[in-house]
Design a protein around this motif. Sequence first.
Motif, mmCIF file in Angstrom:
data_model
loop_
_atom_site.group_PDB
_atom_site.id
_atom_site.type_symbol
_atom_site.label_atom_id
_atom_site.label_comp_id
_atom_site.label_asym_id
_atom_site.label_seq_id
_atom_site.Cartn_x
_atom_site.Cartn_y
_atom_site.Cartn_z
ATOM 1 N N ASP A 29 0.831 -1.206 0.000
ATOM 2 C CA ASP A 29 0.000 0.000 0.000
ATOM 3 C C ASP A 29 0.868 1.260 0.000
ATOM 4 O OD1 ASP A 29 -2.376 -1.391 -0.032
ATOM 5 O OD2 ASP A 29 -2.705 -1.248 2.134
ATOM 6 N N LEU A 30 1.874 1.266 0.860
ATOM 7 C CA LEU A 30 2.763 2.423 0.945
ATOM 8 C C LEU A 30 3.514 2.661 -0.366
ATOM 9 C CD1 LEU A 30 4.266 1.825 4.508
ATOM 10 C CD2 LEU A 30 2.713 3.692 3.854
ATOM 11 N N SER A 37 12.791 3.862 1.529
ATOM 12 C CA SER A 37 13.925 3.085 2.006
ATOM 13 C C SER A 37 13.428 2.089 3.048
ATOM 14 C CB SER A 37 14.969 4.007 2.641
ATOM 15 O OG SER A 37 14.473 4.541 3.862
ATOM 16 N N PRO A 38 14.171 1.017 3.302
ATOM 17 C CA PRO A 38 13.779 0.086 4.359
ATOM 18 C C PRO A 38 13.594 0.768 5.709
ATOM 19 C CG PRO A 38 15.431 -0.924 2.979
ATOM 20 C CD PRO A 38 15.324 0.505 2.521
ATOM 21 N N ARG A 42 10.307 0.774 7.969
ATOM 22 C CA ARG A 42 10.312 0.354 9.377
ATOM 23 C C ARG A 42 9.659 1.415 10.254
ATOM 24 N NH1 ARG A 42 13.834 1.355 13.433
ATOM 25 N NH2 ARG A 42 15.432 2.142 12.003
ATOM 26 N N THR A 43 9.928 2.675 9.984
ATOM 27 C CA THR A 43 9.327 3.749 10.763
ATOM 28 C C THR A 43 7.812 3.777 10.579
ATOM 29 O OG1 THR A 43 11.334 5.092 10.585
ATOM 30 C CG2 THR A 43 9.276 6.243 11.126
ATOM 31 N N ALA A 44 7.379 3.593 9.347
ATOM 32 C CA ALA A 44 5.940 3.627 9.064
ATOM 33 C C ALA A 44 5.206 2.468 9.720
ATOM 34 C CB ALA A 44 5.710 3.607 7.562
ATOM 35 N N LEU A 45 5.840 1.276 9.747
ATOM 36 C CA LEU A 45 5.175 0.097 10.301
ATOM 37 C C LEU A 45 5.444 -0.093 11.789
ATOM 38 C CD1 LEU A 45 4.829 -0.457 7.243
ATOM 39 C CD2 LEU A 45 5.161 -2.891 7.764
ATOM 40 N N LEU A 51 12.352 -7.932 10.907
ATOM 41 C CA LEU A 51 11.073 -8.290 10.303
ATOM 42 C C LEU A 51 10.867 -7.562 8.981
ATOM 43 C CD1 LEU A 51 8.539 -8.484 13.280
ATOM 44 C CD2 LEU A 51 9.465 -10.358 11.900
ATOM 45 N N ILE A 52 11.303 -6.314 8.908
ATOM 46 C CA ILE A 52 11.218 -5.581 7.648
ATOM 47 C C ILE A 52 12.024 -6.312 6.574
ATOM 48 C CG2 ILE A 52 11.880 -3.455 6.452
ATOM 49 C CD1 ILE A 52 9.380 -3.162 8.144
#
Length: 234
Positions: A29-30, A37-38, A42-45, A51-52
């Motif tokens: 979705d993002l 960037s990874p 990671r910040t968004a999730l 896990l990312i």
Amino acid sequence: MNIERTRKLEARAAKHAALSDPSRLRIIDLLTMGDLSPTEIRTALAIPSNLISHHLNVLESAGMIARSRSEADRRRSYVHLTDDALEGLTPGQVARARRVVFVCTANSARSQLAAALWATVSDIPAASGGTHPAAEIAPGALEVATRRNLSLADQHPHALDDVLTDSDFVVTVCDNAHEELGVSGHLHWSIPDPVRMGSDAAFDETYSELQRRIAELAPRLTTDLSHPTKEAHP
């Protein structure tokens, strides 16, 4: 099932499997909005970096994402969707059709409306017939067609036997006709009989349901020119 079709199904299944995890679905979705960037993912999730990495590896294995190096900081990478990332996530093509024939019992409402609606969205010819045709089109069907600017002019009920050919793609739009014909139809839509209910609301609901189903089916049928077709009644 041929090899090419099997491969396409397997690729679709891999994408669906990859998206079965909510975090991976969120990543996709993002990425429909732009590259990330990874670290940004990671910040968004708000989940750990390991896990990312796992989720990105799964999506990459399914052919849905690719990574590229930043031109500014070569230690940094960006993730983007592949060109065909979303391909195959909706149902695939159903079939080829020379002509589509909509069938109900009386051919006085549902099948008439369906054939007329089909003509507004597809170049594949359409016809309709009834297993036990009525003497005339139901007034409620004519009225809803008028309300929705759909032409049913010069139409009247036809017996299915007078319309149907062996090369037609058959869609039954009432349970009685479907159960009478058995497996001879290609598709069945279980749509309540608006004539039995008789109200404007019932005909409007039938119209809307037929319109929705036809809009979904039309892009999934392609023209089949391999068989001659019998001319539909006017």
